[in-house]
Design an enzyme around this catalytic site. Structure first.
Site, PDB file in Angstrom:
ATOM      1  N   LYS A   1       6.371  -2.649  11.488  1.00 55.29           N
ATOM      2  CA  LYS A   1       6.976  -3.873  10.947  1.00 55.29           C
ATOM      3  C   LYS A   1       8.012  -3.557   9.877  1.00 55.29           C
ATOM      4  CE  LYS A   1       4.610  -4.637   6.810  1.00 55.29           C
ATOM      5  NZ  LYS A   1       5.140  -5.087   5.499  1.00 55.29           N
TER       6      LYS A   1
ATOM      7  N   PHE B   1       2.838   3.744  -2.227  1.00 51.29           N
ATOM      8  CA  PHE B   1       3.049   4.788  -1.229  1.00 51.29           C
ATOM      9  C   PHE B   1       1.707   5.267  -0.687  1.00 51.29           C
ATOM     10  CE2 PHE B   1       6.587   5.033  -4.274  1.00 51.29           C
ATOM     11  CZ  PHE B   1       7.661   4.825  -3.426  1.00 51.29           C
TER      12      PHE B   1
ATOM     13  N   CYS C   1       2.215  -0.909   8.724  1.00 47.18           N
ATOM     14  CA  CYS C   1       3.384  -0.599   7.893  1.00 47.18           C
ATOM     15  C   CYS C   1       4.599  -0.153   8.697  1.00 47.18           C
ATOM     16  CB  CYS C   1       3.011   0.473   6.866  1.00 47.18           C
ATOM     17  SG  CYS C   1       1.867  -0.103   5.601  1.00 47.18           S
TER      18      CYS C   1
ATOM     19  N   ASP D   1      -7.493 -13.642  -5.119  1.00 45.71           N
ATOM     20  CA  ASP D   1      -7.208 -13.893  -3.705  1.00 45.71           C
ATOM     21  C   ASP D   1      -7.600 -15.328  -3.378  1.00 45.71           C
ATOM     22  OD1 ASP D   1      -7.168 -13.679  -0.708  1.00 45.71           O
ATOM     23  OD2 ASP D   1      -6.920 -11.555  -1.163  1.00 45.71           O
TER      24      ASP D   1
END
EC number: 1.1.1.22
Length: 444
Positions: free
Chosen positions: A270, A153, A267, A30
């Protein structure tokens, strides 16, 4: 196997820790130095049940490490998962895929051997093909970087179980059955050997569409029952009984038929907007036009909740205090992105009410997003002097509240159930007026 995971937000940190739990050697990457420092100490920078224990265990075992160094990542492994964010573009419906593109653009030229880049982020269809072009343009001569899509998922609150015991694994590749597919399958061998689940291998475009299509369907189901709840309110019907009845039909099912404030989070809102935008770019905008109404119904429920609060206060919110129980968009999460609960609290405040918010996990995030609201340290503290108590997130803590105990600290006796989750009869028996979305007063 050795693998990297780019992006250490909700998706990336969960995937990295769980892959290590499966026995792999994992390097999380990151650009946020502060976040990386916390992860190195075994601290999860967000709330997700079960994840802190796994992360701490795997950090101490040395199976998962974290870095900001792309060169270290390129040298560490030849399998690279990409789980960075794809937020909604400012002023548009379309998704911003710049973070995903940046990962590929920075990583590709550092590769010294053939590698597989596995996208897990939710992206508009066609993104993988564009990323492959970027990789091809930037890799060294003689090195091949193959882009694959393996959508996630995850459900917030259940992300660990969804990673370690998924109900399906989707792999989108350019050449099914080839060595690249086998590399990706290798990451999931521990899962497939212990608790087999279906593995669907398909082309890149289909894999990209699977996740956004699933989210669009779930959003449609939620908005459908909320649209019906509007009719129930007008007709004096009970949407909860109606949902139970139609949910018994195996073709429909009861899940996601909970009428209330609707969906939020990072989620569904958008993703359905990005789906509409991408369909328009492809010339198929009419196919997804119904999602505009899905979005509209969802937002309208929030406004209706404010209307109910206004009615409960005699038509005027100025000078009234409303206890808003809940700030996260759902229980078992500290995510306040597009949270219906906070949206309602903000609208109440703008109309003159003092909205006092409490949430078991999301207060820090809520304060950062809505610093002008009032916050309490407990549910009972939020209810002190309240004219109305409004349940906006269905935390178990709220379901177990004692109506008599709340009555001793509140000024009014009005319970507004924004999630149709509270035991209505218990509150009525304790002398409270109970109102909920989709359970209106019968038509005279």
């Amino acid at each position: 196997m050795r693998m990297t995971v780019f992006g250490t937000g909700y998706l990336g940190a969960t995937h990295a820790a769980c892959m290590a739990e499966l026995g792999h050697e994992v390097l999380g990457v990151d650009v946020d130095e502060a976040k990386i420092d916390r992860l190195r100490r075994g601290e999860v920078p967000f709330y997700e049940p079960g994840l802190p224990e796994i992360l701490k265990r795997q950090v101490e075992a040395g199976r998962v490490r974290f870095t900001t160094d792309y060169a270290e990542a390129a040298e560490f492994a030849d399998l690279h998962f990409i789980g960075v964010g794809t937020p909604q573009r400012k002023g548009e419906f379309a998704a911003d895929t710049s973070h995903v593109q940046e990962v590929v653009a920075r990583l590709a030229p550092l590769l010294t051997a053939d590698a597989v880049m596995v996208g897990k982020s939710t992206v508009p269809v066609g993104t993988a093909a564009r990323l492959q072009e970027i990789a091809d343009e930037r890799v060294r001569a003689g090195v091949r970087a193959e882009v694959v899509w393996n959508p996630e998922f995850l459900r917030e609150g259940f992300a660990v179980a969804d990673t370690l015991t998924p109900d399906r694994i989707v792999i989108g590749v350019r050449e099914p059955g080839g060595p690249v597919e086998e590399v990706v399958r290798g990451a999931y061998v521990p899962i497939l050997e212990s608790d087999p689940c279906p593995v669907i291998v398909t082309d890149l475009a289909t894999a990209e569409l699977v996740k956004v299509s699933a989210n669009a369907f779930l959003a449609t189901k939620i908005s459908f029952i909320n649209a019906v709840s509007e009719v129930c309110e007008a007709a004096g019907a009970d949407v909860t009984v109606l949902a139970d009845a139609i949910g018994m039909d195996p073709r429909i099912g009861r899940r996601f038929l909970g009428a209330g404030l609707g969906f939020g989070g990072g989620c569904l809102p958008k993703d359905i907007r990005a789906f509409m935008a991408r369909a328009g770019e492809l010339g198929a905008d009419q196919a997804m036009s119904f999602l505009r109404e899905v979005d509209s119904i969802n937002m309208r429920r929030r406004e209706r909740m404010v209307d109910l609060a206004t009615e409960a206060c005699g038509g005027m919110l100025i000078g009234k205090t409303v206890a808003v129980l809940g700030a996260a968009f759902k229980p078992d999460s500290d995510d306040v992105r597009d949270s219906p609960a906070l949206n309602v609290a903000g609208m109440l405040s703008l109309k003159g009410a003092q909205a006092v918010v409490y949430d078991p996990q999301a207060l820090d995030n809520a304060r950062a997003l809505f610093p002008t609201l009032t916050y309490a340290g407990s549910a009972l503290e939020a209810c002190e002097g309240a004219d109305v108590v409004l349940v906006a997130t269905e935390w178990p803590e709220f379901l177990g509240l004692d109506p008599a105990a709340v009555a001793r600290v509140a000024r009014g006796r009005i319970m507004l159930d924004g999630r149709n989750c509270m035991p209505a009869e218990a509150w009525r028996a304790a002398g409270w007026t109970y109102r909920a979305l989709g359970r209106g007063v019968a038509v005279s």
